[in-house]
Design a protein around this motif. Structure first.
Motif, PDB file in Angstrom:
ATOM      1  N   ASN A   1      39.672  43.795  45.102  1.00 15.58           N
ATOM      2  CA  ASN A   1      39.562  43.236  46.445  1.00 15.58           C
ATOM      3  C   ASN A   1      39.036  44.262  47.432  1.00 15.58           C
ATOM      4  O   ASN A   1      38.261  43.934  48.336  1.00 15.58           O
ATOM      5  CB  ASN A   1      40.930  42.717  46.902  1.00 15.58           C
ATOM      6  N   SER A   2      39.452  45.509  47.283  1.00 18.42           N
ATOM      7  CA  SER A   2      38.966  46.561  48.188  1.00 18.42           C
ATOM      8  C   SER A   2      37.469  46.774  48.032  1.00 18.42           C
ATOM      9  O   SER A   2      36.744  46.926  49.024  1.00 18.42           O
ATOM     10  CB  SER A   2      39.712  47.870  47.914  1.00 18.42           C
TER      11      SER A   2
ATOM     12  N   ARG B   1      45.304  45.662  47.547  1.00 22.50           N
ATOM     13  CA  ARG B   1      43.871  45.347  47.437  1.00 22.50           C
ATOM     14  C   ARG B   1      43.163  46.312  46.510  1.00 22.50           C
ATOM     15  O   ARG B   1      42.168  45.958  45.868  1.00 22.50           O
ATOM     16  CB  ARG B   1      43.212  45.351  48.822  1.00 22.50           C
ATOM     17  N   ASN B   2      43.656  47.534  46.429  1.00 24.20           N
ATOM     18  CA  ASN B   2      43.068  48.507  45.509  1.00 24.20           C
ATOM     19  C   ASN B   2      43.298  48.119  44.049  1.00 24.20           C
ATOM     20  O   ASN B   2      42.549  48.540  43.162  1.00 24.20           O
ATOM     21  CB  ASN B   2      43.650  49.896  45.749  1.00 24.20           C
ATOM     22  N   MET B   3      44.347  47.361  43.776  1.00 23.50           N
ATOM     23  CA  MET B   3      44.686  46.955  42.412  1.00 23.50           C
ATOM     24  C   MET B   3      44.205  45.551  42.079  1.00 23.50           C
ATOM     25  O   MET B   3      43.716  45.298  40.981  1.00 23.50           O
ATOM     26  CB  MET B   3      46.205  47.022  42.215  1.00 23.50           C
ATOM     27  N   ALA B   4      44.348  44.622  43.012  1.00 22.79           N
ATOM     28  CA  ALA B   4      44.073  43.212  42.750  1.00 22.79           C
ATOM     29  C   ALA B   4      42.597  42.989  42.438  1.00 22.79           C
ATOM     30  O   ALA B   4      41.717  43.608  43.040  1.00 22.79           O
ATOM     31  CB  ALA B   4      44.483  42.376  43.953  1.00 22.79           C
ATOM     32  N   THR B   5      42.327  42.084  41.512  1.00 26.79           N
ATOM     33  CA  THR B   5      40.957  41.783  41.104  1.00 26.79           C
ATOM     34  C   THR B   5      40.533  40.406  41.590  1.00 26.79           C
ATOM     35  O   THR B   5      41.367  39.548  41.901  1.00 26.79           O
ATOM     36  CB  THR B   5      40.820  41.828  39.575  1.00 26.79           C
ATOM     37  N   VAL B   6      39.231  40.205  41.622  1.00 30.63           N
ATOM     38  CA  VAL B   6      38.680  38.923  42.053  1.00 30.63           C
ATOM     39  C   VAL B   6      39.140  37.798  41.130  1.00 30.63           C
ATOM     40  O   VAL B   6      39.566  36.727  41.583  1.00 30.63           O
ATOM     41  CB  VAL B   6      37.143  39.003  42.099  1.00 30.63           C
TER      42      VAL B   6
END
Length: 330
Positions: free
Chosen positions: A75-76, A104-109
């Motif tokens: 996400n970032s 957001r640094n970890m979460a993916t699209v």
């Protein structure tokens, strides 16, 4: 503690083969939703397939002005990408409004699309929930529902989808790409999420064993003039109680093109097509914006404690489109 298997994959065919062989397997991206649900006992996968090392981490331009976004883009990375910010600013704003910087640094699209509702009854295994245990009931209808659905719900489930990113993607006709053992496939985002009806446990139209590989955003010049606004109960990290992604093309005081999508009002990001129809070709003024919002929200079915969302969304539509109109006139 329930034991589960874990495998890290490095190529798409390998991941698809594992998913196809085990219906109880789940993909692990950033784990920002799935791991929490596993800890709570809501999700109980037999196997986790770690997809972070798949070659799906790029954002690429598409001929004509669109973008192709890989499923493992964080996400970032999505929010910071210069072409996303230039071509689809509402998408960048939506992503930045969700979660915290660390998440957001970890979460993916791909994971963002598949995140599950934050309804308190769903996340508590001690409570009945048709989404978690089909046929057990929906206590939110009579219980705590102030942030639940007003559009597209049913007596079987009134939970809302929590994604901010998905709202902007719905406004811009995003297409979800996936891979199965039978080959690749695509689903428009507006068809990706299934209607609630009497089967709220069936959430997406993905075929069994499918791996999301990315998202395609088709060319949309109007998207360059877009914004996302999120209303929440606190200024810090919190889920929306109402949100809107809007894009507007106004010439000589007439709406030439408009895109609208709402968040936190339905079990999926809600494309406001009736409002778009009412606005297109008409005047760009507050009265027309309010009438368009009323036309979309005429189908709302509220519960005792979430009727405020109708007024909230109406005001959001008027405020956002007025701002975009004034911006275009400068």
């Amino acid at each position: 503690m329930r034991e589960f298997g874990y495998q890290r994959v490095f190529d798409v065919p390998g991941a698809v083969a594992l998913l196809g062989a085990d219906p109880d397997a789940r993909c692990l991206g950033g784990g920002t939703n799935l791991v929490d649900l596993m800890k709570a006992g809501v999700e109980r996968p037999a196997q986790l397939i770690d997809v972070r090392e798949l070659p799906l981490g790029r954002i690429e331009a598409v001929d004509g002005g669109g973008l192709r976004i890989g499923a493992t883009v964080t996400n970032s990375e999505l929010a910071a990408h210069p072409e996303v910010r230039r071509r689809y600013p509402a998408l960048a704003q939506a992503v930045l409004s969700g979660a915290s910087g660390q998440l957001r640094n970890m979460a993916t699209v791909g994971g963002n699309l598949l995140q599950r509702t934050r309804c308190g009854y769903f996340t508590d295994p001690g409570m009945p929930c048709n989404k978690r245990v089909p046929g057990s009931g929906c206590p939110a209808v009579e219980g705590e529902h102030h942030n639940h659905a007003i559009l597209g719900a049913s007596a079987h489930c009134v939970a809302v989808h929590p994604s901010d990113m998905g709202v902007a993607l719905a406004a811009f006709d995003a297409v979800v790409r996936y891979e199965t053992t039978d080959g690749p496939g695509e689903l428009p985002l507006t068809e990706f999420y299934l209607p609630v009806a009497d089967t709220p446990h069936l959430e997406t139209a993905l075929p069994p064993g499918a791996l999301i590989t990315g998202i395609t955003l088709p060319p949309a010049p109007v998207a360059a003039h877009s914004r996302y606004r999120k209303v929440r109960e606190r200024a810090s990290y919190a889920f929306a109680i109402g949100s809107i992604a809007a894009a507007l093309d106004v010439r000589d005081g007439v709406v030439r093109e408009v895109r609208l999508a709402f968040g936190a009002v339905a079990s999926r990001p809600w494309r406001a097509r009736e409002a778009e129809r009412v606005l297109t070709g008409g005047p760009a003024d507050a009265a027309a914006f309010a009438a368009a919002a009323d036309a979309e929200l005429a189908a709302a079915e509220t519960l005792p404690h979430n009727g405020y969302k109708v007024t909230l969304l109406r005001n959001l539509v008027v405020a956002m489109l007025t701002e975009l109109t004034e911006e275009a006139a400068r």
